[in-house]
Design an enzyme around this catalytic site. Structure first.
Site, PDB file in Angstrom:
ATOM      1  N   GLN A  11      24.691  -0.329   4.056  1.00 51.72           N
ATOM      2  CA  GLN A  11      26.050  -0.549   4.556  1.00 51.72           C
ATOM      3  C   GLN A  11      27.098   0.233   3.765  1.00 51.72           C
ATOM      4  O   GLN A  11      27.941   0.921   4.355  1.00 51.72           O
ATOM      5  CB  GLN A  11      26.391  -2.041   4.489  1.00 51.72           C
ATOM      6  CG  GLN A  11      25.633  -2.915   5.454  1.00 51.72           C
ATOM      7  CD  GLN A  11      26.218  -4.311   5.455  1.00 51.72           C
ATOM      8  OE1 GLN A  11      27.227  -4.580   6.111  1.00 51.72           O
ATOM      9  NE2 GLN A  11      25.597  -5.215   4.724  1.00 51.72           N
ATOM     10  N   ASP A  35      12.831   9.191  -4.652  1.00 57.88           N
ATOM     11  CA  ASP A  35      12.210   7.876  -4.762  1.00 57.88           C
ATOM     12  C   ASP A  35      12.833   7.130  -5.946  1.00 57.88           C
ATOM     13  O   ASP A  35      12.808   7.622  -7.080  1.00 57.88           O
ATOM     14  CB  ASP A  35      10.706   8.047  -4.962  1.00 57.88           C
ATOM     15  CG  ASP A  35       9.951   6.738  -4.990  1.00 57.88           C
ATOM     16  OD1 ASP A  35      10.587   5.661  -4.974  1.00 57.88           O
ATOM     17  OD2 ASP A  35       8.706   6.777  -5.050  1.00 57.88           O
ATOM     18  N   LEU A  36      13.360   5.946  -5.698  1.00 57.08           N
ATOM     19  CA  LEU A  36      13.990   5.174  -6.770  1.00 57.08           C
ATOM     20  C   LEU A  36      12.990   4.717  -7.829  1.00 57.08           C
ATOM     21  O   LEU A  36      13.386   4.332  -8.932  1.00 57.08           O
ATOM     22  CB  LEU A  36      14.712   3.952  -6.199  1.00 57.08           C
ATOM     23  CG  LEU A  36      15.952   4.223  -5.351  1.00 57.08           C
ATOM     24  CD1 LEU A  36      16.573   2.912  -4.905  1.00 57.08           C
ATOM     25  CD2 LEU A  36      16.968   5.068  -6.097  1.00 57.08           C
ATOM     26  N   THR A 100      26.003  -7.515  -8.093  1.00 65.84           N
ATOM     27  CA  THR A 100      25.991  -8.661  -7.194  1.00 65.84           C
ATOM     28  C   THR A 100      26.461  -9.942  -7.860  1.00 65.84           C
ATOM     29  O   THR A 100      26.357 -10.101  -9.087  1.00 65.84           O
ATOM     30  CB  THR A 100      24.554  -8.873  -6.666  1.00 65.84           C
ATOM     31  OG1 THR A 100      24.479 -10.085  -5.903  1.00 65.84           O
ATOM     32  CG2 THR A 100      23.562  -8.999  -7.818  1.00 65.84           C
ATOM     33  N   ASP A 101      26.942 -10.870  -7.042  1.00 58.07           N
ATOM     34  CA  ASP A 101      27.262 -12.212  -7.519  1.00 58.07           C
ATOM     35  C   ASP A 101      26.020 -12.994  -7.928  1.00 58.07           C
ATOM     36  O   ASP A 101      26.121 -14.019  -8.615  1.00 58.07           O
ATOM     37  CB  ASP A 101      28.018 -12.984  -6.434  1.00 58.07           C
ATOM     38  CG  ASP A 101      27.184 -13.182  -5.176  1.00 58.07           C
ATOM     39  OD1 ASP A 101      26.601 -12.186  -4.690  1.00 58.07           O
ATOM     40  OD2 ASP A 101      27.118 -14.310  -4.675  1.00 58.07           O
ATOM     41  N   TYR A 124      15.786 -11.047  -7.936  1.00 56.64           N
ATOM     42  CA  TYR A 124      16.824 -10.090  -7.532  1.00 56.64           C
ATOM     43  C   TYR A 124      17.986 -10.112  -8.516  1.00 56.64           C
ATOM     44  O   TYR A 124      18.416  -9.065  -9.027  1.00 56.64           O
ATOM     45  CB  TYR A 124      17.317 -10.434  -6.123  1.00 56.64           C
ATOM     46  CG  TYR A 124      18.526  -9.643  -5.692  1.00 56.64           C
ATOM     47  CD1 TYR A 124      18.429  -8.292  -5.393  1.00 56.64           C
ATOM     48  CD2 TYR A 124      19.777 -10.258  -5.580  1.00 56.64           C
ATOM     49  CE1 TYR A 124      19.548  -7.561  -5.000  1.00 56.64           C
ATOM     50  CE2 TYR A 124      20.894  -9.538  -5.181  1.00 56.64           C
ATOM     51  CZ  TYR A 124      20.777  -8.193  -4.893  1.00 56.64           C
ATOM     52  OH  TYR A 124      21.882  -7.477  -4.508  1.00 56.64           O
ATOM     53  N   LYS A 128      19.051  -7.059 -11.106  1.00 65.85           N
ATOM     54  CA  LYS A 128      20.378  -6.457 -10.983  1.00 65.85           C
ATOM     55  C   LYS A 128      21.150  -6.573 -12.293  1.00 65.85           C
ATOM     56  O   LYS A 128      21.893  -5.657 -12.671  1.00 65.85           O
ATOM     57  CB  LYS A 128      21.160  -7.110  -9.841  1.00 65.85           C
ATOM     58  CG  LYS A 128      20.631  -6.790  -8.452  1.00 65.85           C
ATOM     59  CD  LYS A 128      20.745  -5.309  -8.103  1.00 65.85           C
ATOM     60  CE  LYS A 128      22.173  -4.893  -7.848  1.00 65.85           C
ATOM     61  NZ  LYS A 128      22.270  -3.461  -7.447  1.00 65.85           N
ATOM     62  N   TRP A 148      28.335 -10.794  -0.506  1.00 72.18           N
ATOM     63  CA  TRP A 148      28.404 -11.054   0.934  1.00 72.18           C
ATOM     64  C   TRP A 148      28.964  -9.837   1.685  1.00 72.18           C
ATOM     65  O   TRP A 148      29.918  -9.927   2.453  1.00 72.18           O
ATOM     66  CB  TRP A 148      29.252 -12.295   1.221  1.00 72.18           C
ATOM     67  CG  TRP A 148      28.687 -13.569   0.670  1.00 72.18           C
ATOM     68  CD1 TRP A 148      27.700 -13.721  -0.270  1.00 72.18           C
ATOM     69  CD2 TRP A 148      29.106 -14.895   1.024  1.00 72.18           C
ATOM     70  NE1 TRP A 148      27.482 -15.052  -0.532  1.00 72.18           N
ATOM     71  CE2 TRP A 148      28.324 -15.800   0.254  1.00 72.18           C
ATOM     72  CE3 TRP A 148      30.060 -15.416   1.888  1.00 72.18           C
ATOM     73  CZ2 TRP A 148      28.475 -17.186   0.347  1.00 72.18           C
ATOM     74  CZ3 TRP A 148      30.207 -16.792   1.975  1.00 72.18           C
ATOM     75  CH2 TRP A 148      29.421 -17.660   1.226  1.00 72.18           C
TER      76      TRP A 148
END
Length: 293
Positions: A11, A35-36, A100-101, A124, A128, A148
């Site tokens: 996104q 490739d990550l 991220t939260d 996750y 992160k 979100w």
């Protein structure tokens, strides 16, 4: 401005690609190109590309799947950003990284500030957080925590609710989980607007470091769904509130993931648009372009 971007299909990646013309030369790299999981390939891409700034929009974002595939999540969310930070440090390039939260446990009864202690509940969130640490070890590293995320592009909560609203008679949505929606288009606009400052700034500039970036205001999943469904005259679903305990998922998520975004406003003069108007606009775009696009 020349920006090397890791990520081409997510996104925020797509929002950056849409917003860049006339503002920056953007070089987006998909996973097929780099490739990550290949640190050497990541470092080589940064070493050879003519750019002023590196932006990492790529990640392992499947929160539940990360519980079953922790090494894959760690490779993309922790080791890849570490490789980017090393390569950027070698060239003196600023690195902007999205987080991220989910680095928080949700126990606070107020929005989280950047100086609040993280305590991730999931693979996750933990991976992160490790990625944040690696990026912030570079003095020209920038971490933008978001939550979100929604947009007119790809899979997201808004599109899913609109699709289900036409397909079902009832939607049961969690009403006791709170967060701050983040408009990917606003995030892309902010990154592009701040890019010249990051590119020109010396280490020690307050523009580097950790920031929370969201739209204005917090809401529940239930009320976010209601705001999206209200934009669609074809929705037929009745919306029913449920408790998070009645919607179990493999990965734990913070019940309160709201983020305080006052620091990014103070440092950059950025003003957050209320989530309500941003969600209405995105829902209208999704409906106009087709729910299955």
């Amino acid at each position: 401005m020349r920006i090397l971007q890791f990520g081409a299909t997510g996104q925020v990646s797509r929002a950056m690609i849409a917003a860049a013309p006339g503002r920056a030369v953007l070089v987006p790299l998909s996973r097929n190109e780099v490739d990550l999981a290949d640190a050497a390939a990541i470092e080589a891409a940064i070493a050879k590309t003519d750019c002023d700034l590196v932006v990492n929009c790529a990640a392992f974002t499947l929160v539940d799947k990360a519980e079953a595939e922790p090494e894959a999540a760690r490779a993309a969310n922790a080791l890849a950003p570490a490789a980017m930070a090393r390569a950027c440090a070698a060239r003196g390039l600023p690195l902007v990284h999205l987080s991220t939260d989910c680095v928080f446990d949700g126990a606070l009864d107020r929005p989280y500030r950047e100086d609040d202690a993280p305590n991730p509940l999931s693979v996750y969130g933990a991976t992160k957080l490790d990625g944040e640490t690696a990026v912030l070890a570079w003095e020209k590293g920038v971490v933008l925590r978001v939550s979100w995320v929604f947009s007119r592009f790809g899979r997201n909560f808004i599109r899913t609710m609109l699709q289900l609203g036409r397909a079902r008679d009832e939607l049961r949505v969690v009403a006791d989980q709170y967060g701050c929606p983040t408009d990917a288009a606003a995030l892309a606009d902010f990154i592009l607007a701040a890019a010249p400052r990051w590119a020109a700034a010396d280490a020690g500039d307050p523009a580097f470091g950790l920031f929370h970036f969201t739209n204005g205001g917090a809401t529940s999943r239930h009320d976010l769904a209601a705001a999206a469904l209200a934009r669609d005259p074809q929705t037929r679903a009745r919306l029913s509130p449920i408790a998070k305990r009645d919607f179990p998922e493999p990965a734990a998520r913070p019940l309160n993931g709201a983020l305080d975004n006052s620091r990014v406003s103070a440092v950059f003069g950025w003003q957050a648009e209320p989530w309500t108007s941003a969600v209405a606009r995105a829902a209208d775009q999704i409906i106009a372009e087709g729910l299955d696009t």
